[in-house]
Design an enzyme around this catalytic site. Sequence first.
Site, mmCIF file in Angstrom:
data_model
loop_
_atom_site.group_PDB
_atom_site.id
_atom_site.type_symbol
_atom_site.label_atom_id
_atom_site.label_comp_id
_atom_site.label_asym_id
_atom_site.label_seq_id
_atom_site.Cartn_x
_atom_site.Cartn_y
_atom_site.Cartn_z
ATOM 1 N N GLY A 25 0.806 -1.218 0.000
ATOM 2 C CA GLY A 25 0.000 0.000 0.000
ATOM 3 C C GLY A 25 0.836 1.263 0.000
ATOM 4 N N GLY A 26 0.493 2.161 0.936
ATOM 5 C CA GLY A 26 1.216 3.435 1.021
ATOM 6 C C GLY A 26 2.703 3.242 1.200
ATOM 7 N N GLY A 56 16.722 9.202 -35.229
ATOM 8 C CA GLY A 56 16.219 9.925 -34.057
ATOM 9 C C GLY A 56 17.070 9.640 -32.835
ATOM 10 N N ALA A 57 17.623 8.425 -32.783
ATOM 11 C CA ALA A 57 18.438 8.065 -31.624
ATOM 12 C C ALA A 57 19.726 8.891 -31.590
ATOM 13 C CB ALA A 57 18.762 6.577 -31.649
HETATM 14 C C1 HXC Z 1 -2.561 -2.998 10.824
HETATM 15 C C2 HXC Z 1 -1.101 -4.653 10.245
HETATM 16 C C3 HXC Z 1 -1.056 -4.177 8.917
HETATM 17 C C4 HXC Z 1 -1.829 -3.043 8.598
HETATM 18 C C5 HXC Z 1 0.244 -5.891 9.062
HETATM 19 N N1 HXC Z 1 -0.295 -5.705 10.289
HETATM 20 N N2 HXC Z 1 -0.212 -4.979 8.208
HETATM 21 N N3 HXC Z 1 -1.855 -4.068 11.184
HETATM 22 N N4 HXC Z 1 -2.565 -2.495 9.584
HETATM 23 N N5 HXC Z 1 -1.834 -2.522 7.388
HETATM 24 C C6 HXC Z 1 -0.046 -6.496 11.477
HETATM 25 C C7 HXC Z 1 -0.656 -7.897 11.346
HETATM 26 O O1 HXC Z 1 -2.019 -7.861 11.692
HETATM 27 C C8 HXC Z 1 0.169 -8.647 12.367
HETATM 28 O O2 HXC Z 1 -0.304 -8.317 13.643
HETATM 29 C C9 HXC Z 1 1.547 -8.020 12.222
HETATM 30 O O3 HXC Z 1 1.320 -6.738 11.610
HETATM 31 C C10 HXC Z 1 2.468 -8.816 11.357
HETATM 32 O O4 HXC Z 1 1.812 -9.101 10.121
HETATM 33 P P1 HXC Z 1 1.734 -10.573 9.481
HETATM 34 O O5 HXC Z 1 0.615 -10.567 8.524
HETATM 35 O O6 HXC Z 1 1.749 -11.588 10.564
HETATM 36 O O7 HXC Z 1 3.138 -10.625 8.705
HETATM 37 P P2 HXC Z 1 3.474 -11.316 7.308
HETATM 38 O O8 HXC Z 1 2.883 -12.670 7.258
HETATM 39 O O9 HXC Z 1 4.941 -11.182 7.155
HETATM 40 O O10 HXC Z 1 2.725 -10.453 6.188
HETATM 41 C C11 HXC Z 1 3.072 -9.114 5.997
HETATM 42 C C12 HXC Z 1 2.081 -8.449 5.041
HETATM 43 C C13 HXC Z 1 0.638 -8.657 5.564
HETATM 44 C C14 HXC Z 1 2.207 -9.048 3.629
HETATM 45 C C15 HXC Z 1 2.458 -6.968 4.947
HETATM 46 O O11 HXC Z 1 0.606 -8.291 6.973
HETATM 47 C C16 HXC Z 1 -0.392 -7.861 4.848
HETATM 48 O O12 HXC Z 1 -0.841 -8.236 3.762
HETATM 49 N N6 HXC Z 1 -0.823 -6.751 5.456
HETATM 50 C C17 HXC Z 1 -1.856 -5.930 4.898
HETATM 51 C C18 HXC Z 1 -1.343 -5.173 3.723
HETATM 52 C C19 HXC Z 1 -2.314 -4.148 3.246
HETATM 53 O O13 HXC Z 1 -3.258 -4.480 2.515
HETATM 54 N N7 HXC Z 1 -2.163 -2.892 3.775
HETATM 55 C C20 HXC Z 1 -3.062 -1.818 3.552
HETATM 56 C C21 HXC Z 1 -2.710 -1.194 2.254
HETATM 57 S S1 HXC Z 1 -3.728 0.145 1.869
HETATM 58 P P3 HXC Z 1 -0.297 -9.367 14.861
HETATM 59 O O14 HXC Z 1 -0.984 -8.641 15.969
HETATM 60 O O15 HXC Z 1 -1.012 -10.573 14.373
HETATM 61 O O16 HXC Z 1 1.157 -9.633 15.129
HETATM 62 C C22 HXC Z 1 -2.768 1.457 2.130
HETATM 63 C C23 HXC Z 1 -3.487 2.726 1.877
HETATM 64 C C24 HXC Z 1 -2.588 3.853 1.572
HETATM 65 O O17 HXC Z 1 -1.649 1.406 2.507
HETATM 66 C C25 HXC Z 1 -2.515 4.035 0.122
HETATM 67 C C26 HXC Z 1 -1.958 5.347 -0.214
HETATM 68 C C27 HXC Z 1 -1.863 5.509 -1.690
#
Ligand code: HXC
Length: 523
Positions: free
Chosen positions: A175-176, A409-410
């Site tokens: 994401g961000g 052109g290159a």
């Molecule tokens: C809150 C989060 C989080 C998030 C991870 N965690 N991402 N908590 N918000 N975005 C937390 C998990 O719940 C977990 O908590 C801990 O961090 C570790 O994550 P895991 O999933 O256990 O780790 P891993 O298996 O290594 O996977 C990592 C990951 C996955 C691939 C990044 O966590 C994931 O897919 N996260 C979500 C990604 C996502 O969709 N983010 C939002 C994007 S939108 P616990 O308590 O269980 O330890 C965005 C908007 C902005 O960013 C856009 C601007 C243009």
Amino acid sequence: MSSDPIYSAQLEALKEKKKNMRLGGGAEAIEKQRKKGKLSVWERIEYFFDAGTFVEVGAYIELRNEFFGLGKKKTPGDGVVTGFGLVNGRLVYAAAQDFTVLGGSLGEMHGKKIASLMDMALQNGAPFVSLNDSGGARVQEGIGALCGYGDIFMRNTRASGVIPQISLIMGPCAGGAVYSPGITDFVVMVKDTSYMFITGPEVIRTVTGETVSMEALGGPEMHSGKSGVVTYVGENDQDALDWVKRLLSYLPGSNAETPPSVNSVPQIEMPADIEELVPANVNKPYDMSEVVKNILDINSFLELQENYARNVIIGFGRLGGTSVGIVANNPRESAGCLDVNASDKAARFVRFCDAFNIPLITLVDVPGFLPGTDQEYNGIIRHGAKLLYAYAEATVPKLTVILRKSYGGAYICMCSRHLGADFVAAWPGAEIAVMGPDGAVNIVFKKDIDAVKEAGGDAEAKAAECKQEYIDKFANPTIAASRGYVDDVIEPAKTRSVLLAYLRALSTKHQEGPKRKHGNIPL
Ligand code: HXC
């Protein structure tokens, strides 16, 4: 005063608090990261900065949104360490995310910490380095997280072209967490432990039904070879951080400075016999990076985006100790032609060098823009125009050497005199023409050759004769030099010394463009 029992109790409490804060999400969580082959956030900081120079800013900040049980979680520093220190003796600002704290996700205060440090870096004219290890916007914080990212993107953009911005991707970033790096100048990933995507495999499966692995979706191999997002892939955290330290050594702190000079070995001639590296036959491939290394100061070439659009080479080097940016066609890959990806790669690099007062050296051996439907459908007109635009716009010293051929052109695009090159040299055999002899003969001499064929004569012999006539006329830099578009025809062995002389002569170059808000580069 330290003998005061109340005061010493406070001191002890402070020390204990600091020790705990450094543990982020806890010793167990750190160990989990280590098992994946990652350094902890503090190990990264200590490895990156000169010993004892890092000063943390905003260490006591914690999250302030308590939705969805967040209040019950410990979030020291809200999951990011921010501060400044010295890297090889030079000031650098950095923000390092801690995956052990809520997955390094970015909440409101986390975002504010990074944004306020970026303000400091911008105001003080020093590079900003972000060590990203984050699941993106912290879902539980909603608008607080989104506004944090908005603040960062805004600052990334305002700082672009003012201070160098370098992003390291040191874990799974989503994401961000990938859009900020996407705006920055250089992106470094780490083999096996880092990933970049706007949405992870799980979300993709839910939304589109597509199944894809993290590696295939956003692993370092994909980003360095296919998407072109990544500048370098480190073998591990240490290698990635070492590479960034080396990169910084070529860059000024800001656009108000010139890049640092180093004392170089007084080497005038090139170490290898350069003619042996470049075959005389224009159709024979060779590795241009060997030529680049021979022209630059010994061991000074730092190639960027090595695995992407390999038909063009970009990177930093030093000439007589001065930082220079290199752009060079590489005949080893697709004959060194320009295509969509090569144009993008080179154009962005040219703009970086121009913004940061780094002279450009362009080495030309190019058969033209790659023809074909694939390139046209993908917008070669738009992408090729970026490179034309970037070179034409650049006001830093621009030195060009045409080695073997430069067609169509290159020719214009590869920093010709017409786009404002300050100095253009050509090797004696350099062909400068609208196209190569084979294509040209079929256009210019078609009627003559057909007439010989119709009269029952030897059409092949006629074609060979016409080709020779064309080669004699254009397969050398004489005409271009006589019109002043090539300043000097040089012995290949003198390339380094000639470039050194011109670089010295242009060291005080100052050129203003027309007054405008900004141009409209074809994006
Ligand atoms: C809150 C989060 C989080 C998030 C991870 N965690 N991402 N908590 N918000 N975005 C937390 C998990 O719940 C977990 O908590 C801990 O961090 C570790 O994550 P895991 O999933 O256990 O780790 P891993 O298996 O290594 O996977 C990592 C990951 C996955 C691939 C990044 O966590 C994931 O897919 N996260 C979500 C990604 C996502 O969709 N983010 C939002 C994007 S939108 P616990 O308590 O269980 O330890 C965005 C908007 C902005 O960013 C856009 C601007 C243009």
